[in-house]
Enzyme design. Structure first.
Site, PDB file in Angstrom:
ATOM      1  CE  LYS A 116      -4.429   1.054   0.155  1.00  0.00           C
ATOM      2  NZ  LYS A 116      -5.580   0.262  -0.336  1.00  0.00           N
TER       3      LYS A 116
HETATM    4  P1  NAD Z   1     -12.732   7.773  -3.351  1.00  0.00           P
HETATM    5  O1  NAD Z   1     -11.727   8.817  -3.115  1.00  0.00           O
HETATM    6  O2  NAD Z   1     -13.210   7.516  -4.728  1.00  0.00           O
HETATM    7  O3  NAD Z   1     -14.014   8.052  -2.436  1.00  0.00           O
HETATM    8  C1  NAD Z   1     -13.961   8.250  -1.050  1.00  0.00           C
HETATM    9  C2  NAD Z   1     -15.312   8.812  -0.624  1.00  0.00           C
HETATM   10  O4  NAD Z   1     -15.372   8.869   0.804  1.00  0.00           O
HETATM   11  C3  NAD Z   1     -15.559  10.236  -1.120  1.00  0.00           C
HETATM   12  O5  NAD Z   1     -16.924  10.349  -1.492  1.00  0.00           O
HETATM   13  C4  NAD Z   1     -15.287  11.090   0.107  1.00  0.00           C
HETATM   14  O6  NAD Z   1     -15.974  12.318   0.090  1.00  0.00           O
HETATM   15  C5  NAD Z   1     -15.811  10.164   1.179  1.00  0.00           C
HETATM   16  N1  NAD Z   1     -15.323  10.456   2.511  1.00  0.00           N
HETATM   17  C6  NAD Z   1     -14.083  10.822   2.906  1.00  0.00           C
HETATM   18  N2  NAD Z   1     -14.061  11.019   4.225  1.00  0.00           N
HETATM   19  C7  NAD Z   1     -15.308  10.744   4.669  1.00  0.00           C
HETATM   20  C8  NAD Z   1     -15.932  10.749   5.938  1.00  0.00           C
HETATM   21  N3  NAD Z   1     -15.245  11.085   7.028  1.00  0.00           N
HETATM   22  N4  NAD Z   1     -17.229  10.396   6.009  1.00  0.00           N
HETATM   23  C9  NAD Z   1     -17.921  10.064   4.907  1.00  0.00           C
HETATM   24  N5  NAD Z   1     -17.387  10.050   3.683  1.00  0.00           N
HETATM   25  C10 NAD Z   1     -16.109  10.384   3.573  1.00  0.00           C
HETATM   26  O7  NAD Z   1     -12.138   6.438  -2.695  1.00  0.00           O
HETATM   27  P2  NAD Z   1     -12.554   4.922  -2.959  1.00  0.00           P
HETATM   28  O8  NAD Z   1     -11.577   4.354  -3.909  1.00  0.00           O
HETATM   29  O9  NAD Z   1     -14.022   4.832  -3.226  1.00  0.00           O
HETATM   30  O10 NAD Z   1     -12.207   4.300  -1.529  1.00  0.00           O
HETATM   31  C11 NAD Z   1     -13.158   4.260  -0.476  1.00  0.00           C
HETATM   32  C12 NAD Z   1     -12.821   3.107   0.448  1.00  0.00           C
HETATM   33  O11 NAD Z   1     -12.837   1.899  -0.314  1.00  0.00           O
HETATM   34  C13 NAD Z   1     -11.433   3.186   1.079  1.00  0.00           C
HETATM   35  O12 NAD Z   1     -11.474   2.610   2.353  1.00  0.00           O
HETATM   36  C14 NAD Z   1     -10.602   2.318   0.146  1.00  0.00           C
HETATM   37  O13 NAD Z   1      -9.436   1.820   0.768  1.00  0.00           O
HETATM   38  C15 NAD Z   1     -11.605   1.237  -0.162  1.00  0.00           C
HETATM   39  N6  NAD Z   1     -11.286   0.445  -1.352  1.00  0.00           N
HETATM   40  C16 NAD Z   1     -11.218   1.029  -2.592  1.00  0.00           C
HETATM   41  C17 NAD Z   1     -10.901   0.231  -3.682  1.00  0.00           C
HETATM   42  C18 NAD Z   1     -10.843   0.787  -5.089  1.00  0.00           C
HETATM   43  O14 NAD Z   1     -10.683  -0.020  -6.007  1.00  0.00           O
HETATM   44  N7  NAD Z   1     -11.018   2.075  -5.310  1.00  0.00           N
HETATM   45  C19 NAD Z   1     -10.664  -1.129  -3.514  1.00  0.00           C
HETATM   46  C20 NAD Z   1     -10.758  -1.687  -2.247  1.00  0.00           C
HETATM   47  C21 NAD Z   1     -11.079  -0.879  -1.177  1.00  0.00           C
END
Ligand code: NAD
Length: 426
Positions: A116
């Protein structure tokens, strides 16, 4: 040690994701009766790189940013894991996320270890050119440990296909030829995979469908709440709506919106694109990011950041299924409470593994100079997610533990076997 761990987690009110990750691992290691030497090895990351690097800003000043790349375990293959841009990134957070990646890849049986990365920055405060400069310099700094056979980054919070394109280009410029397989989650025109953008959410929804089957819950008309409206959350909301469920509340970092009769998710997505937030969406009431978690619903999908469901609110969660699209949204103390209360939790290392699974498909396509159809990607993804869900459920039932511990038993055993079989070098 017990005292240190407890102090490091909820007892002092500050929840350290690395302490949470180690606590979750210890629980599984204990149940597996893991050899003490192996336990010591798997409890720590293999490599931690910290970099401080300069970026020229648009006004001509130079700022120095801090970034990390951590590789937790490489026994089953090269490191794999996203890169996060966020003002609160810490080395401990990146270590936890890297360890979770090791278990995640093992749960779904793909040949990777866990990695990561993260940069301490709020990219929303930078111009596009500044974000590109930061990305290219960070890619250069970590290029000493990444590569298609070594460590393959992907998007995470606040990074996307464009970020991956810049990293791929930077790496390729260094070596003098194009290396699409150095990152995944790229634009399709640069060797990205069909279905990668939706993969995390799609995998989570496959898991929710399996959980609903297990609980005899009809998803048609089921009420869904989603915290976080980015890549994982907004697409999960969209796919749940396509399943016939009613998404009644969603949120992003600025706050949430709630309508008990249901939200039109396509319109919420368009609203967010125009206004930068879901807040203010017409015909919905405002709800805070904490209150949204406590809304009565059938499926709660945390899709934002760590430590959202804790000892403080776990007894007020009113969902039948909690599907962790985010990494680390639930603390061990909250896990125990949800389990006692009969709430079915699909743990992050299973629930959001669709992202890394399709990343693996992308890497395989890049290495083979191949391109698969979206139907083929989704069919293979469904097969892998359904199998992993079934194996996790069976283990959790056999050992009478929650789904998180079931997934850990599956994953830690696979990684421990690979590590033990390779033996101790030299
Ligand atoms: P992203 O940046 O596309 O979206 C994150 C979202 O969370 C945004 O809408 C943001 O405004 C919101 N956010 C941030 N802080 C917040 C809070 N305190 N309360 C509520 N909302 C909040 O990111 P993503 O890729 O969608 O990642 C989101 C989660 O999913 C993370 O934990 C990430 O590790 C996990 N994840 C993502 C992927 C991927 O392929 N993108 C894969 C596995 C896990």
């Amino acid at each position: 040690m017990e005292d240190v761990r407890q102090m490091a987690t909820e007892q002092i009110g500050v929840i350290n994701p690395w302490a949470v990750a180690q606590q979750q691992f210890d629980l599984a290691a204990e149940k597996l009766n893991l050899d003490p030497g192996l336990r010591r090895v798997l409890r720590e990351p293999r490599r931690e790189l910290t970099v401080h690097f300069p970026v020229k800003m648009d006004d001509g000043t130079v700022r120095v940013f801090t970034g990390y790349r951590v590789q937790h375990n490489l026994s089953r293959g090269p490191a794999k894991g996203g890169i996060r841009y966020h003002q609160d990134v810490t080395l401990d957070e990146v270590k936890a996320l890297a360890m979770w990646m090791t278990w995640k890849c093992a749960v779904v049986g793909i040949p990777y270890g866990g990695g990561k990365g993260g940069v301490v920055v709020d990219p929303k405060k930078l111009s596009r050119r500044e974000v590109e400069g930061l990305t290219r310099r960070f890619a250069t700094e970590i290029s000493i440990i990444i590569g298609p056979e070594r460590d393959i980054p992907a998007p995470d919070v606040n990074t996307n296909a464009q970020t991956m394109a810049w990293i791929m280009d930077t790496y390729s410029m260094h070596v003098g030829y194009t290396v699409p397989a150095v990152v995944t989650g790229k634009p399709i025109s640069l060797g990205g995979s069909e279905g990668r953008n939706e993969a995390t959410a799609r995998g989570a929804v496959y898991c929710v469908a399996e959980a609903a089957k297990h609980l005899a819950l009809d998803l048609h008309g089921a009420k869904v709440v989603v915290q976080g409206f980015g890549n994982a959350g907004s697409i999960a909301a969209q796919l749940m709506a396509q399943e016939g469920s009613t998404v009644i509340a969603v949120s992003d970092s600025q706050g949430g919106i709630h309508n008990a009769r249901g939200l039109d998710i396509d319109r919420v997505i368009a609203w967010k694109q125009e206004h930068g937030t879901v807040v203010g969406f017409p015909g919905a009431e405002a709800v805070s990011n904490q209150a949204i978690l406590e809304i009565p619903c059938d499926v709660l999908i945390p899709a934002a950041l760590e430590n959202q469901i804790t000892a403080r609110n776990a007894d007020r969660i009113q969902a039948k299924i909690v599907a962790e699209a985010a990494n680390g949204p639930t603390t061990p103390e909250a896990d125990a409470t949800l389990f006692e209360r009969g709430i079915f939790l699909i743990p992050d290392i299973l629930c959001n593994a669709g992202g890394v699974t399709v990343s693996y498909f992308e890497w395989v396509q890049d290495l083979n100079r191949d391109h698969w159809s979206e139907a083929m990607v989704n069919a293979k993804l469904k097969e892998i997610m359904t199998k992993a869900f079934g194996e996790t459920l069976a283990l959790s039932q056999r050992h009478e533990v929650n789904m998180r511990t079931g997934a850990y038993l599956l994953a830690v055993d696979r990684v421990a076997q690979a590590t033990a079989l390779r033996g101790l070098y030299p």
